[in-house]
Design a protein around this motif. Structure first.
Motif, PDB file in Angstrom:
ATOM      1  N   GLY A  85       0.815  -1.212   0.000  1.00 21.47           N
ATOM      2  CA  GLY A  85       0.000   0.000   0.000  1.00 21.47           C
ATOM      3  C   GLY A  85       0.846   1.259   0.000  1.00 21.47           C
ATOM      4  N   GLU A  86       1.910   1.272   0.800  1.00 18.73           N
ATOM      5  CA  GLU A  86       2.792   2.442   0.848  1.00 18.73           C
ATOM      6  C   GLU A  86       3.587   2.594  -0.452  1.00 18.73           C
ATOM      7  OE1 GLU A  86       2.934   4.872   2.995  1.00 18.73           O
ATOM      8  OE2 GLU A  86       1.460   3.965   4.348  1.00 18.73           O
ATOM      9  N   LEU A  87       4.053   1.475  -1.007  1.00 16.38           N
ATOM     10  CA  LEU A  87       4.780   1.546  -2.277  1.00 16.38           C
ATOM     11  C   LEU A  87       3.882   2.085  -3.387  1.00 16.38           C
ATOM     12  CD1 LEU A  87       6.768  -1.825  -2.212  1.00 16.38           C
ATOM     13  CD2 LEU A  87       7.719   0.476  -1.951  1.00 16.38           C
ATOM     14  N   LEU A  88       2.622   1.663  -3.389  1.00 16.99           N
ATOM     15  CA  LEU A  88       1.699   2.122  -4.428  1.00 16.99           C
ATOM     16  C   LEU A  88       1.385   3.612  -4.283  1.00 16.99           C
ATOM     17  CD1 LEU A  88      -0.670  -0.968  -4.655  1.00 16.99           C
ATOM     18  CD2 LEU A  88       0.978  -0.205  -6.373  1.00 16.99           C
ATOM     19  N   LYS A  89       1.386   4.122  -3.062  1.00 13.73           N
ATOM     20  CA  LYS A  89       1.244   5.572  -2.878  1.00 13.73           C
ATOM     21  C   LYS A  89       2.414   6.301  -3.529  1.00 13.73           C
ATOM     22  CE  LYS A  89      -1.116   5.389   1.636  1.00 13.73           C
ATOM     23  NZ  LYS A  89      -0.933   5.718   3.079  1.00 13.73           N
ATOM     24  N   GLY A  90       3.623   5.817  -3.265  1.00 18.82           N
ATOM     25  CA  GLY A  90       4.806   6.444  -3.844  1.00 18.82           C
ATOM     26  C   GLY A  90       4.823   6.339  -5.365  1.00 18.82           C
ATOM     27  N   ILE A  91       4.413   5.183  -5.884  1.00 22.60           N
ATOM     28  CA  ILE A  91       4.380   4.998  -7.335  1.00 22.60           C
ATOM     29  C   ILE A  91       3.353   5.932  -7.959  1.00 22.60           C
ATOM     30  CG2 ILE A  91       3.759   3.347  -9.157  1.00 22.60           C
ATOM     31  CD1 ILE A  91       5.061   1.153  -7.382  1.00 22.60           C
ATOM     32  N   SER A  92       2.198   6.087  -7.318  1.00 24.34           N
ATOM     33  CA  SER A  92       1.180   7.030  -7.814  1.00 24.34           C
ATOM     34  C   SER A  92       1.767   8.434  -7.925  1.00 24.34           C
ATOM     35  CB  SER A  92      -0.031   7.059  -6.876  1.00 24.34           C
ATOM     36  OG  SER A  92      -0.762   5.865  -6.935  1.00 24.34           O
ATOM     37  N   GLU A  93       2.432   8.866  -6.868  1.00 25.30           N
ATOM     38  CA  GLU A  93       3.008  10.209  -6.880  1.00 25.30           C
ATOM     39  C   GLU A  93       4.100  10.351  -7.932  1.00 25.30           C
ATOM     40  OE1 GLU A  93       3.402  12.507  -3.128  1.00 25.30           O
ATOM     41  OE2 GLU A  93       2.975  10.568  -2.168  1.00 25.30           O
ATOM     42  N   SER A  94       4.862   9.277  -8.150  1.00 25.92           N
ATOM     43  CA  SER A  94       5.919   9.343  -9.168  1.00 25.92           C
ATOM     44  C   SER A  94       5.345   9.525 -10.569  1.00 25.92           C
ATOM     45  CB  SER A  94       6.787   8.077  -9.115  1.00 25.92           C
ATOM     46  OG  SER A  94       6.126   6.970  -9.716  1.00 25.92           O
ATOM     47  N   LEU A  95       4.078   9.161 -10.734  1.00 21.93           N
ATOM     48  CA  LEU A  95       3.394   9.317 -12.022  1.00 21.93           C
ATOM     49  C   LEU A  95       2.694  10.675 -12.140  1.00 21.93           C
ATOM     50  CD1 LEU A  95       1.832   5.752 -12.111  1.00 21.93           C
ATOM     51  CD2 LEU A  95       3.444   6.631 -13.814  1.00 21.93           C
ATOM     52  N   GLY A  96       2.830  11.517 -11.118  1.00 24.77           N
ATOM     53  CA  GLY A  96       2.178  12.814 -11.126  1.00 24.77           C
ATOM     54  C   GLY A  96       0.728  12.752 -10.688  1.00 24.77           C
ATOM     55  N   LEU A  97       0.340  11.646 -10.051  1.00 23.79           N
ATOM     56  CA  LEU A  97      -1.035  11.456  -9.586  1.00 23.79           C
ATOM     57  C   LEU A  97      -1.103  11.660  -8.075  1.00 23.79           C
ATOM     58  CD1 LEU A  97      -1.670   8.152 -11.580  1.00 23.79           C
ATOM     59  CD2 LEU A  97      -2.431  10.457 -12.245  1.00 23.79           C
ATOM     60  N   GLU A  98      -2.305  11.741  -7.548  1.00 24.89           N
ATOM     61  CA  GLU A  98      -2.469  11.804  -6.099  1.00 24.89           C
ATOM     62  C   GLU A  98      -1.937  10.515  -5.471  1.00 24.89           C
ATOM     63  OE1 GLU A  98      -3.643  14.288  -4.148  1.00 24.89           O
ATOM     64  OE2 GLU A  98      -3.758  15.563  -5.933  1.00 24.89           O
ATOM     65  N   ALA A  99      -1.420  10.619  -4.255  1.00 20.04           N
ATOM     66  CA  ALA A  99      -0.842   9.447  -3.589  1.00 20.04           C
ATOM     67  C   ALA A  99      -1.844   8.303  -3.493  1.00 20.04           C
ATOM     68  CB  ALA A  99      -0.331   9.826  -2.202  1.00 20.04           C
ATOM     69  N   SER A 100      -3.109   8.636  -3.316  1.00 20.31           N
ATOM     70  CA  SER A 100      -4.132   7.612  -3.112  1.00 20.31           C
ATOM     71  C   SER A 100      -4.666   7.019  -4.417  1.00 20.31           C
ATOM     72  CB  SER A 100      -5.305   8.221  -2.328  1.00 20.31           C
ATOM     73  OG  SER A 100      -5.878   9.295  -3.067  1.00 20.31           O
ATOM     74  N   TYR A 101      -4.179   7.507  -5.575  1.00 19.78           N
ATOM     75  CA  TYR A 101      -4.823   7.179  -6.848  1.00 19.78           C
ATOM     76  C   TYR A 101      -4.908   5.669  -7.105  1.00 19.78           C
ATOM     77  CZ  TYR A 101      -6.095   7.150 -11.767  1.00 19.78           C
ATOM     78  OH  TYR A 101      -6.750   6.913 -12.945  1.00 19.78           O
ATOM     79  N   ILE A 102      -3.771   4.980  -7.086  1.00 16.71           N
ATOM     80  CA  ILE A 102      -3.779   3.545  -7.434  1.00 16.71           C
ATOM     81  C   ILE A 102      -4.553   2.756  -6.385  1.00 16.71           C
ATOM     82  CG2 ILE A 102      -2.376   1.477  -7.774  1.00 16.71           C
ATOM     83  CD1 ILE A 102      -0.214   3.212  -9.000  1.00 16.71           C
ATOM     84  N   ASN A 103      -4.294   3.046  -5.117  1.00 16.85           N
ATOM     85  CA  ASN A 103      -4.995   2.309  -4.055  1.00 16.85           C
ATOM     86  C   ASN A 103      -6.510   2.468  -4.168  1.00 16.85           C
ATOM     87  OD1 ASN A 103      -2.922   1.000  -2.561  1.00 16.85           O
ATOM     88  ND2 ASN A 103      -2.308   2.961  -1.689  1.00 16.85           N
ATOM     89  N   GLU A 104      -6.965   3.670  -4.515  1.00 18.10           N
ATOM     90  CA  GLU A 104      -8.410   3.901  -4.609  1.00 18.10           C
ATOM     91  C   GLU A 104      -8.988   3.347  -5.914  1.00 18.10           C
ATOM     92  OE1 GLU A 104      -9.295   8.012  -3.938  1.00 18.10           O
ATOM     93  OE2 GLU A 104      -8.788   7.901  -1.798  1.00 18.10           O
ATOM     94  N   LYS A 105      -8.324   3.599  -7.026  1.00 14.90           N
ATOM     95  CA  LYS A 105      -8.841   3.138  -8.316  1.00 14.90           C
ATOM     96  C   LYS A 105      -8.858   1.612  -8.388  1.00 14.90           C
ATOM     97  CE  LYS A 105      -8.240   3.674 -13.333  1.00 14.90           C
ATOM     98  NZ  LYS A 105      -9.602   4.186 -13.621  1.00 14.90           N
ATOM     99  N   MET A 106      -7.813   0.983  -7.840  1.00 11.40           N
ATOM    100  CA  MET A 106      -7.702  -0.479  -7.868  1.00 11.40           C
ATOM    101  C   MET A 106      -8.250  -1.129  -6.598  1.00 11.40           C
ATOM    102  SD  MET A 106      -6.280  -1.515 -10.766  1.00 11.40           S
ATOM    103  CE  MET A 106      -7.576  -0.460 -11.408  1.00 11.40           C
ATOM    104  N   ARG A 107      -8.716  -0.309  -5.656  1.00 13.00           N
ATOM    105  CA  ARG A 107      -9.272  -0.805  -4.384  1.00 13.00           C
ATOM    106  C   ARG A 107      -8.294  -1.755  -3.677  1.00 13.00           C
ATOM    107  NH1 ARG A 107     -14.153  -3.301  -7.184  1.00 13.00           N
ATOM    108  NH2 ARG A 107     -14.825  -4.118  -5.172  1.00 13.00           N
ATOM    109  N   VAL A 108      -7.009  -1.423  -3.795  1.00 13.86           N
ATOM    110  CA  VAL A 108      -5.991  -2.311  -3.221  1.00 13.86           C
ATOM    111  C   VAL A 108      -6.024  -2.276  -1.700  1.00 13.86           C
ATOM    112  CG1 VAL A 108      -3.511  -2.760  -3.069  1.00 13.86           C
ATOM    113  CG2 VAL A 108      -4.522  -2.170  -5.263  1.00 13.86           C
ATOM    114  N   GLY A 109      -6.324  -1.141  -1.137  1.00 19.90           N
ATOM    115  CA  GLY A 109      -6.364  -1.062   0.314  1.00 19.90           C
ATOM    116  C   GLY A 109      -7.696  -1.481   0.898  1.00 19.90           C
ATOM    117  N   SER A 110      -8.615  -1.932   0.045  1.00 17.94           N
ATOM    118  CA  SER A 110      -9.959  -2.258   0.519  1.00 17.94           C
ATOM    119  C   SER A 110     -10.004  -3.655   1.130  1.00 17.94           C
ATOM    120  CB  SER A 110     -10.954  -2.195  -0.646  1.00 17.94           C
ATOM    121  OG  SER A 110     -10.821  -3.335  -1.476  1.00 17.94           O
ATOM    122  N   SER A 111     -11.142  -3.940   1.746  1.00 14.61           N
ATOM    123  CA  SER A 111     -11.325  -5.257   2.363  1.00 14.61           C
ATOM    124  C   SER A 111     -11.478  -6.352   1.312  1.00 14.61           C
ATOM    125  CB  SER A 111     -12.550  -5.243   3.275  1.00 14.61           C
ATOM    126  OG  SER A 111     -13.721  -4.916   2.527  1.00 14.61           O
TER     127      SER A 111
END
Length: 345
Positions: free
Chosen positions: A167-193
């Motif tokens: 989850g933390e790596l995906l936040k960093g990767i999102s930001e490296s792409l110029g996106l919000e830190a939460s972008y991948i986790n939210e779009k892909m629901r990776v942090g979800s139950s």
């Protein structure tokens, strides 16, 4: 079918059975240049630092690692060494169980909660792989074998820790792409139950003729990220700039590679890395990987935010579950599954 471990221990092999010999091995494994390089290193403590400069610098490094390698080593991740050691021991304990104890998990279906077996897909594999495996769907529904008795507790804690790291790596990767830190986790629901996490433990027994056999052939992984550790025996090689690079991880580090769904989501900017596992004649190698992806019913397609400036859609969208089914229906071969989704530009 015999496990490779059982085959090695029961017969006292001095040569590799013909069904395990890779006919193109000499032209690929041992003649293609293999080199050692320093792979990118990401200090997890700096990625999660409250110092914005340290975090920003680490995000830049992380983005470069995804762009240039699709692979990196993570240090200072906070997972106790004792937990990692226990996880290796319990996994070795599972592979050491009697065959009749393991047989109850010899499932044939992709989404069976727990499956153990040999090779990759022995129904379609033209050549068998020098590898036994244990695959456990550990999230969203946690599963664990009954034996060894301590496995379940250690497995649960370990998988939670690796989900947190992902989850933390995906936040960093999102930001490296110029996106919000939460972008991948939210779009892909990776942090979800409902996010999907698959644990794959591999046992590569000693091989009498390692130059003829293969643990895992060149392939890329499904999912967004795979987080891997091993028992101190090397064997992982990564394709980088046309050469195989032997990976020698730092003590107590994790190895992380980008998967096919990262490549799809980023519209090809961060490509999944092709890698393989070679075997040795001296000692058994155990590797434990956790693949991190969205819920199985999620359609993964390129992010609209990354299709700007005339860059068109490079991949078809596909349900995560359907992609896993596609991969399991074939022999492992490079990026053959991802190739089905490429759009001509």
């Amino acid at each position: 079918m015999y496990s490779v471990k059982e085959l090695v221990e029961s017969v006292g092999l001095t040569s590799v059975p013909s069904s395990y010999i890779f006919r193109d091995t000499k032209s690929d494994v041992h003649c293609m240049h293999v080199q050692s390089e320093t792979v990118p290193i990401i200090d997890f403590s700096l990625l999660t630092s409250h110092d914005p400069d340290q975090r920003s610098e680490t995000i830049t490094r992380l983005g470069n690692a995804c762009l240039e390698w699709g692979f990196f080593m993570v240090i200072n991740h906070g997972v106790p060494e004792m937990l990692r050691d226990e996880m290796i021991r319990e996994t070795e304990g599972f592979f050491d169980l009697r065959e009749e104890d393991k047989r109850q998990y010899a499932g044939k279906k992709l989404f069976d909660p727990i499956r153990c077996g040999t090779s990759f897909n022995s129904n379609v594999d033209k050549t068998l792989l020098w590898r036994d495996y244990l695959k456990i769907h550990v999230h969203p529904h946690f599963n664990a074998p009954d034996k060894p008795s301590g496995f379940s507790k250690v497995l649960r804690e370990y998988c939670q820790k690796t989900r947190d790291i992902a989850g933390e790596l995906l936040k960093g990767i999102s930001e490296s792409l110029g996106l919000e830190a939460s972008y991948i986790n939210e779009k892909m629901r990776v942090g979800s139950s409902e996010s999907h996490q698959l644990l794959v433990a591999n046992m590569y027994p000693p091989c009498p003729q390692p130059e003829l056999a293969m643990g895992l052939p060149p392939h890329s992984d499904h999912g967004l990220l795979t987080i891997l550790m091993q028992n101190g025996i090397d064997g992982l090689q990564v394709m980088h700039e046309g050469n195989w690079v032997s990976i020698n991880p730092l003590p107590n580090s994790f190895l992380v590679n980008t998967g096919d769904h990262m490549e799809i989501l980023t519209n090809g900017k961060y490509k999944s890395v092709v890698h393989r596992a070679v075997v040795n004649s001296k000692a058994p190698r155990v590797s434990i990987g956790t693949a991190h992806g969205p819920p199985l019913d999620t359609v993964v397609s390129p992010a609209p935010e990354l299709m700007t400036d005339g860059v068109g859609q490079a991949y078809l969208g596909i349900k995560y579950k359907n992609y896993l089914e596609l991969q399991q229906s074939k022999t492992l071969s490079g990026k053959s599954c991802l190739d089905h989704l490429r759009l001509s530009t």
